[in-house]
Scaffold this motif. Structure first.
Motif, PDB file in Angstrom:
ATOM      1  N   SER A   5     -30.776  25.910  -0.012  1.00 28.86           N
ATOM      2  CA  SER A   5     -29.692  26.880   0.111  1.00 28.86           C
ATOM      3  C   SER A   5     -28.404  26.251   0.607  1.00 28.86           C
ATOM      4  CB  SER A   5     -30.113  27.995   1.066  1.00 28.86           C
ATOM      5  OG  SER A   5     -30.283  27.464   2.361  1.00 28.86           O
ATOM      6  N   SER A   6     -28.302  24.921   0.545  1.00 26.52           N
ATOM      7  CA  SER A   6     -27.089  24.292   1.053  1.00 26.52           C
ATOM      8  C   SER A   6     -25.922  24.537   0.109  1.00 26.52           C
ATOM      9  CB  SER A   6     -27.302  22.798   1.267  1.00 26.52           C
ATOM     10  OG  SER A   6     -27.522  22.164   0.047  1.00 26.52           O
ATOM     11  N   TYR A   7     -24.762  24.309   0.645  1.00 33.04           N
ATOM     12  CA  TYR A   7     -23.504  24.456  -0.079  1.00 33.04           C
ATOM     13  C   TYR A   7     -23.549  23.612  -1.348  1.00 33.04           C
ATOM     14  CZ  TYR A   7     -18.425  24.311  -0.596  1.00 33.04           C
ATOM     15  OH  TYR A   7     -17.149  24.400  -1.059  1.00 33.04           O
ATOM     16  N   PRO A   8     -22.737  23.897  -2.343  1.00 29.38           N
ATOM     17  CA  PRO A   8     -22.834  23.237  -3.647  1.00 29.38           C
ATOM     18  C   PRO A   8     -23.041  21.726  -3.571  1.00 29.38           C
ATOM     19  CG  PRO A   8     -21.068  24.820  -3.665  1.00 29.38           C
ATOM     20  CD  PRO A   8     -21.610  24.789  -2.261  1.00 29.38           C
ATOM     21  N   LYS A   9     -24.026  21.277  -4.327  1.00 28.23           N
ATOM     22  CA  LYS A   9     -24.417  19.869  -4.318  1.00 28.23           C
ATOM     23  C   LYS A   9     -23.772  19.124  -5.478  1.00 28.23           C
ATOM     24  CE  LYS A   9     -28.975  21.176  -2.680  1.00 28.23           C
ATOM     25  NZ  LYS A   9     -28.987  22.582  -2.905  1.00 28.23           N
ATOM     26  N   ASP A  10     -23.986  17.831  -5.495  1.00 27.56           N
ATOM     27  CA  ASP A  10     -23.573  16.975  -6.611  1.00 27.56           C
ATOM     28  C   ASP A  10     -22.076  17.063  -6.892  1.00 27.56           C
ATOM     29  OD1 ASP A  10     -26.257  16.384  -6.960  1.00 27.56           O
ATOM     30  OD2 ASP A  10     -26.527  17.922  -8.484  1.00 27.56           O
ATOM     31  N   ASP A  11     -21.266  17.218  -5.877  1.00 26.40           N
ATOM     32  CA  ASP A  11     -19.821  17.327  -6.074  1.00 26.40           C
ATOM     33  C   ASP A  11     -19.479  18.444  -7.062  1.00 26.40           C
ATOM     34  OD1 ASP A  11     -19.301  15.203  -4.323  1.00 26.40           O
ATOM     35  OD2 ASP A  11     -19.628  13.745  -5.921  1.00 26.40           O
ATOM     36  N   LEU A  12     -20.176  19.548  -6.949  1.00 25.60           N
ATOM     37  CA  LEU A  12     -20.005  20.667  -7.874  1.00 25.60           C
ATOM     38  C   LEU A  12     -18.576  21.189  -7.871  1.00 25.60           C
ATOM     39  CD1 LEU A  12     -21.207  22.761  -9.812  1.00 25.60           C
ATOM     40  CD2 LEU A  12     -21.848  24.106  -7.820  1.00 25.60           C
ATOM     41  N   ILE A  13     -18.001  21.357  -6.694  1.00 25.79           N
ATOM     42  CA  ILE A  13     -16.637  21.880  -6.613  1.00 25.79           C
ATOM     43  C   ILE A  13     -15.663  20.915  -7.287  1.00 25.79           C
ATOM     44  CG2 ILE A  13     -14.768  22.538  -5.036  1.00 25.79           C
ATOM     45  CD1 ILE A  13     -16.999  24.557  -5.010  1.00 25.79           C
ATOM     46  N   GLU A  14     -15.830  19.633  -7.027  1.00 28.46           N
ATOM     47  CA  GLU A  14     -14.949  18.633  -7.640  1.00 28.46           C
ATOM     48  C   GLU A  14     -15.117  18.611  -9.157  1.00 28.46           C
ATOM     49  OE1 GLU A  14     -14.548  13.817  -7.728  1.00 28.46           O
ATOM     50  OE2 GLU A  14     -15.061  14.753  -5.818  1.00 28.46           O
ATOM     51  N   ARG A  15     -16.360  18.683  -9.611  1.00 29.95           N
ATOM     52  CA  ARG A  15     -16.625  18.682 -11.050  1.00 29.95           C
ATOM     53  C   ARG A  15     -16.023  19.930 -11.707  1.00 29.95           C
ATOM     54  NH1 ARG A  15     -21.737  17.642 -10.578  1.00 29.95           N
ATOM     55  NH2 ARG A  15     -22.495  19.741 -10.946  1.00 29.95           N
ATOM     56  N   ALA A  16     -16.172  21.076 -11.056  1.00 25.77           N
ATOM     57  CA  ALA A  16     -15.613  22.313 -11.598  1.00 25.77           C
ATOM     58  C   ALA A  16     -14.089  22.252 -11.620  1.00 25.77           C
ATOM     59  CB  ALA A  16     -16.088  23.506 -10.778  1.00 25.77           C
ATOM     60  N   THR A  17     -13.511  21.678 -10.588  1.00 31.01           N
ATOM     61  CA  THR A  17     -12.054  21.536 -10.543  1.00 31.01           C
ATOM     62  C   THR A  17     -11.563  20.635 -11.676  1.00 31.01           C
ATOM     63  OG1 THR A  17     -12.125  21.829  -8.150  1.00 31.01           O
ATOM     64  CG2 THR A  17     -10.118  20.892  -9.060  1.00 31.01           C
ATOM     65  N   ASN A  18     -12.306  19.573 -11.953  1.00 30.07           N
ATOM     66  CA  ASN A  18     -11.936  18.693 -13.069  1.00 30.07           C
ATOM     67  C   ASN A  18     -12.047  19.415 -14.405  1.00 30.07           C
ATOM     68  OD1 ASN A  18     -11.394  16.566 -11.360  1.00 30.07           O
ATOM     69  ND2 ASN A  18     -13.441  15.691 -11.541  1.00 30.07           N
ATOM     70  N   ARG A  19     -13.062  20.256 -14.544  1.00 32.66           N
ATOM     71  CA  ARG A  19     -13.203  21.042 -15.773  1.00 32.66           C
ATOM     72  C   ARG A  19     -12.016  21.999 -15.936  1.00 32.66           C
ATOM     73  NH1 ARG A  19     -18.535  21.047 -17.984  1.00 32.66           N
ATOM     74  NH2 ARG A  19     -20.044  20.100 -16.592  1.00 32.66           N
ATOM     75  N   ILE A  20     -11.610  22.605 -14.839  1.00 30.24           N
ATOM     76  CA  ILE A  20     -10.476  23.536 -14.884  1.00 30.24           C
ATOM     77  C   ILE A  20      -9.201  22.790 -15.274  1.00 30.24           C
ATOM     78  CG2 ILE A  20      -8.978  24.972 -13.453  1.00 30.24           C
ATOM     79  CD1 ILE A  20     -11.540  25.835 -11.948  1.00 30.24           C
ATOM     80  N   LYS A  21      -8.990  21.617 -14.687  1.00 32.31           N
ATOM     81  CA  LYS A  21      -7.800  20.826 -15.026  1.00 32.31           C
ATOM     82  C   LYS A  21      -7.788  20.466 -16.507  1.00 32.31           C
ATOM     83  CE  LYS A  21      -7.185  18.788 -10.470  1.00 32.31           C
ATOM     84  NZ  LYS A  21      -7.342  17.577  -9.647  1.00 32.31           N
ATOM     85  N   ALA A  22      -8.950  20.094 -17.039  1.00 31.46           N
ATOM     86  CA  ALA A  22      -9.035  19.747 -18.460  1.00 31.46           C
ATOM     87  C   ALA A  22      -8.712  20.956 -19.334  1.00 31.46           C
ATOM     88  CB  ALA A  22     -10.426  19.205 -18.781  1.00 31.46           C
ATOM     89  N   GLN A  23      -9.180  22.118 -18.928  1.00 33.34           N
ATOM     90  CA  GLN A  23      -8.896  23.322 -19.702  1.00 33.34           C
ATOM     91  C   GLN A  23      -7.416  23.694 -19.625  1.00 33.34           C
ATOM     92  OE1 GLN A  23     -10.698  23.825 -21.961  1.00 33.34           O
ATOM     93  NE2 GLN A  23     -12.092  25.511 -21.616  1.00 33.34           N
ATOM     94  N   ILE A  24      -6.814  23.514 -18.469  1.00 31.12           N
ATOM     95  CA  ILE A  24      -5.383  23.810 -18.332  1.00 31.12           C
ATOM     96  C   ILE A  24      -4.571  22.887 -19.232  1.00 31.12           C
ATOM     97  CG2 ILE A  24      -3.432  23.701 -16.725  1.00 31.12           C
ATOM     98  CD1 ILE A  24      -5.370  24.796 -14.568  1.00 31.12           C
ATOM     99  N   GLU A  25      -4.968  21.623 -19.306  1.00 34.51           N
ATOM    100  CA  GLU A  25      -4.295  20.692 -20.215  1.00 34.51           C
ATOM    101  C   GLU A  25      -4.452  21.135 -21.661  1.00 34.51           C
ATOM    102  OE1 GLU A  25      -5.858  16.811 -19.397  1.00 34.51           O
ATOM    103  OE2 GLU A  25      -4.997  16.764 -17.373  1.00 34.51           O
ATOM    104  N   LYS A  26      -5.640  21.615 -21.994  1.00 37.16           N
ATOM    105  CA  LYS A  26      -5.880  22.099 -23.354  1.00 37.16           C
ATOM    106  C   LYS A  26      -5.008  23.316 -23.649  1.00 37.16           C
ATOM    107  CE  LYS A  26      -9.581  23.477 -26.458  1.00 37.16           C
ATOM    108  NZ  LYS A  26     -11.019  23.649 -26.630  1.00 37.16           N
ATOM    109  N   VAL A  27      -4.869  24.201 -22.679  1.00 38.32           N
ATOM    110  CA  VAL A  27      -4.020  25.380 -22.846  1.00 38.32           C
ATOM    111  C   VAL A  27      -2.573  24.958 -23.064  1.00 38.32           C
ATOM    112  CG1 VAL A  27      -3.057  27.362 -21.605  1.00 38.32           C
ATOM    113  CG2 VAL A  27      -5.516  26.985 -21.615  1.00 38.32           C
ATOM    114  N   GLU A  28      -2.122  23.972 -22.302  1.00 31.86           N
ATOM    115  CA  GLU A  28      -0.745  23.499 -22.455  1.00 31.86           C
ATOM    116  C   GLU A  28      -0.513  22.903 -23.840  1.00 31.86           C
ATOM    117  OE1 GLU A  28      -0.229  20.877 -19.154  1.00 31.86           O
ATOM    118  OE2 GLU A  28       0.063  22.520 -17.729  1.00 31.86           O
ATOM    119  N   GLU A  29      -1.520  22.208 -24.375  1.00 32.02           N
ATOM    120  CA  GLU A  29      -1.404  21.650 -25.725  1.00 32.02           C
ATOM    121  C   GLU A  29      -1.327  22.755 -26.775  1.00 32.02           C
ATOM    122  OE1 GLU A  29      -4.701  19.084 -26.464  1.00 32.02           O
ATOM    123  OE2 GLU A  29      -4.182  17.704 -24.857  1.00 32.02           O
ATOM    124  N   MET A  30      -2.097  23.816 -26.564  1.00 35.14           N
ATOM    125  CA  MET A  30      -2.180  24.893 -27.548  1.00 35.14           C
ATOM    126  C   MET A  30      -1.022  25.882 -27.444  1.00 35.14           C
ATOM    127  SD  MET A  30      -6.252  25.703 -27.258  1.00 35.14           S
ATOM    128  CE  MET A  30      -6.248  27.020 -28.459  1.00 35.14           C
TER     129      MET A  30
END
Length: 149
Positions: free
Chosen positions: A65-90
């Protein structure tokens, strides 16, 4: 052309939120979203601050029940940044099909951002309310991330 055609035209190879698993062992976007949602529910439901575990703990210390593992927050933040870049391209394209795809991607980005903010908001509320308690012993300080300390 209907909505299913538009959704199929989304380029899933470049979509960081795609359901496909990566070849290098990283969890898929759907797996990360489920883990974020689970972490949010666990954090909101727990009376105390859940332990912060940026990397998976060794088996003897494993805490499911520990807080998000495997750098989950960082990985999710990177996914969000990639999507924002995709939105800017589109954004420059005024094609109705592209605009609809853009709306779908923006909605998904906002969902991810909401969950991350909610997890952090729940943790910060507990820390603000019981700051002295969490800073009183080294054992309790291990529940905090470096940023939270």
């Amino acid at each position: 052309m209907d909505i299913s055609d538009i959704l199929q035209d989304l380029n899933r190879d470049r979509d960081p939120f795609a359901d496909d698993d990566y070849d290098d062992g990283r969890p898929s976007g759907q797996t990360d979203l489920q883990a974020l949602t689970r972490a949010w529910i666990n954090e909101r439901g727990a009376a105390e601050l859940l332990p912060y575990a940026p990397h998976p703990p060794s088996p003897p210390l494993a805490n499911p029940s520990s807080y998000p593992k495997d750098d989950l927050i960082e990985r999710a933040t990177n996914r969000i940044k990639a999507q924002i870049e995709k939105v800017e391209e589109m954004t420059g394209d005024m094609d109705p099909k592209t605009n609809f795809s853009l709306i779908i991607i923006q909605t998904e980005v906002e969902r991810w951002k909401f969950i991350i903010r909610s997890i952090l908001r729940a943790r910060i509320a507990k820390i603000d309310k019981h700051t002295l308690y969490y800073l009183s012993t080294p054992e309790l300080q291990t529940r905090l991330s470096e940023t939270e300390i």
